[in-house]
Structures are given as C-alpha cells and as structure tokens.
Design an enzyme around this catalytic site. Structure first.
Site, short mmCIF file in Angstrom:
data_model
loop_
_atom_site.label_atom_id
_atom_site.label_comp_id
_atom_site.label_asym_id
_atom_site.label_seq_id
_atom_site.Cartn_x
_atom_site.Cartn_y
_atom_site.Cartn_z
N PRO A 37 0.85 -1.18 0.00
CA PRO A 37 -0.05 -0.05 0.04
C PRO A 37 0.81 1.19 0.01
O PRO A 37 2.24 1.36 0.06
CB PRO A 37 -0.75 -0.09 1.33
CG PRO A 37 0.36 -0.69 2.17
CD PRO A 37 1.22 -1.56 1.43
N ALA A 44 -4.46 4.94 4.24
CA ALA A 44 -4.02 3.83 3.68
C ALA A 44 -4.80 3.23 2.71
O ALA A 44 -6.03 2.93 2.95
CB ALA A 44 -3.28 2.89 4.55
N ASN A 45 -4.49 2.43 1.68
CA ASN A 45 -5.23 1.28 1.04
C ASN A 45 -4.83 0.01 1.60
O ASN A 45 -3.77 -0.35 2.23
CB ASN A 45 -4.78 1.06 -0.34
CG ASN A 45 -5.41 2.18 -1.24
OD1 ASN A 45 -6.09 3.23 -0.70
ND2 ASN A 45 -5.41 1.88 -2.58
N ARG A 46 -5.79 -0.98 1.34
CA ARG A 46 -5.59 -2.54 2.01
C ARG A 46 -4.65 -3.21 0.91
O ARG A 46 -4.95 -3.34 -0.02
CB ARG A 46 -6.76 -2.85 1.95
CG ARG A 46 -7.32 -3.48 3.43
CD ARG A 46 -8.62 -4.23 3.32
NE ARG A 46 -9.63 -3.83 3.61
CZ ARG A 46 -9.99 -3.73 5.09
NH1 ARG A 46 -9.10 -4.25 5.92
NH2 ARG A 46 -10.81 -3.08 5.67
N VAL A 53 -2.03 1.97 -4.50
CA VAL A 53 -1.61 3.25 -4.40
C VAL A 53 -2.82 4.21 -3.98
O VAL A 53 -3.79 3.89 -4.48
CB VAL A 53 -0.70 4.03 -5.64
CG1 VAL A 53 -0.48 5.52 -5.46
CG2 VAL A 53 0.13 3.14 -6.13
#
Ligand code: C5P
Length: 218
Positions: A17, A29-31, A96
């Site tokens: 991420p 954040a992304n997973r 991203v």
C-alpha cells in the site's frame, strides 16, 4: 548454466500500500499485504531479471534476489520508480492511495473539547502506472493491476487504454473472495488481443506464470 529467459533485462515492480500522512501520528492507507507484488518481483528475478522492488509499508520480508526500496507515500513511490527508469519491464502492483491530505499537519492534531471533528481535505495523488505507461523512458512492457468489486473486464479494458499498459491483471477483490490479504488469487489477463482466464491458484503461481508470460514477449 543455461541462460535464463530474462537475463540482462531490468524490471521495476511496485508492491504494497501507500501511507499518506495526516499528521505525524496518523495516515490514510489502502489495504494491501504486498504478497502478490513481492511474489512477482521474486519470480522475475528467478527468470534472470535484475529487479528493483519499490515497496510501501508491509509486514512481509524483502524477497530474495531482489533490490528492495522502501517508501511510504505515493509521491515517494513515484520518485523511486522514476529513479530506476529506463527499465525493460514495469509491473505496477501497489495499491496506491488515490488521495492524500491537502495539507499535512506538522504537529499532531489535538482533540479539543466541544469542537467539531476536523474535516480532511484531500488532493489527488500521482498515478504511477499512468506516468510510467506514458513516460519518455517507457519500458518495453508495462503491466498494471485492476482490483475491482464490479464490472471487472470493462474496468480493466478502460485501464489498459488510459494507463498505457500492455497487460492488465484483473482480479475481483469482493470481500467474499478472500483474495485481499489471502494466499490465493483468481485473475484474468486483459490485453489488446483479448481476455485470458487463469484458474484460481496460489499468488506465487500467479507470479511465476505472469513472469513466464512476460518473458515470452522478449
Ligand atoms: O486506477 P486503479 O487504482 O484501479 O488502477 C490500478 C493500477 O494502477 C494498479 O496497477 C496500480 O498499481 C496502479 N496505480 C498506480 N498509481 C496510482 C493508482 C493506481 O500506479 N495512483
């Protein structure tokens, strides 16, 4: 030793991420576990490529035989990727974050009694795949991912075009699939020639098959 199919080739892989700071203690954040991207970096290296892995924050270790650069944010990731161009192959697997905060606070934002919670103002992050896909040093082969929960193939086809990629590896990441964070993956490879369905397999096997597919193009 027989020469390996990707000997003499260079590859850049993004994985994991990105973390976009809100203040010194908080982030958006992304997973992403980094499992698929790290496995692809290792698979390309095992076919003889010289691989730079640009990884966001993950809990898994650096893959063997690969030079790993650790970054936090999308902007850092882009900078690290561009620093390693030109390259023969780019595989952009990182999840991203599409947005970052418009004004990162240098100090921890304090909770104040009786006040409304703060509103986050967001601004767009650079698109790393799109930048690489249209770069003056565009690698000969550019691969992107499309993690979707609906309209998988239509979205992947649109991405192929918009981002300037040669392959889009599409996968359904709806929660009931267990793909997100899991060890297995079920992907379809979308190219200008059509769509190829791969059976469900271990992320490591997806990586090996993709690396072979990439090697076939050289
Ligand atoms: O547009 P979307 O995020 O669904 O596209 C996914 C693909 O684009 C992945 O290959 C991902 O690594 C890449 N990407 C990127 N930079 C972004 C957003 C996505 O490289 N800011």
């Amino acid at each position: 030793d027989r020469p390996k199919p990707l000997s003499g080739k260079t590859a850049i892989v993004t994985s994991g991420p990105t973390h976009e700071p809100i203040d010194p203690v908080r982030y958006i954040a992304n997973r992403s576990s980094g499992k698929q991207g790290h496995a692809i970096a290792a698979a390309l290296a095992s076919l003889g490529a010289r691989v730079t892995l640009v990884s966001g924050p993950v809990t898994i270790g650096d893959p063997p035989g690969v030079s790993t650069v650790h970054v936090e944010s999308a902007r850092e990731m882009l900078k690290a990727v561009e620093k390693h161009l030109p390259a023969d192959i780019a595989v952009m697997v990182a999840a991203v974050a599409d947005w970052r905060t418009a004004g990162e606070s240098g100090e921890k934002i304090k909770k104040k009694k009786g006040e409304q919670p703060p509103a986050l103002k967001l601004t767009e992050n650079p698109d790393i795949l799109k930048t690489v896909g249209h770069h003056q040093h565009r690698p000969g082969l550019v691969v992107g991912f499309a993690a979707e929960t609906q309209n998988l193939i239509d979205n992947a086809r649109a991405k192929l075009e918009r981002k300037g990629a040669d392959f889009i590896v599409a996968n359904d990441v709806s929660p009931e699939t267990g793909i997100m964070g899991g060890d297995r993956n079920n992907v379809r490879i979308v190219t200008a020639d059509g769509v190829e369905d791969w059976p469900e397999m271990d992320k490591r096997n997806v990586a090996n098959r993709l690396a072979q597919e990439i090697a076939r193009r050289f």
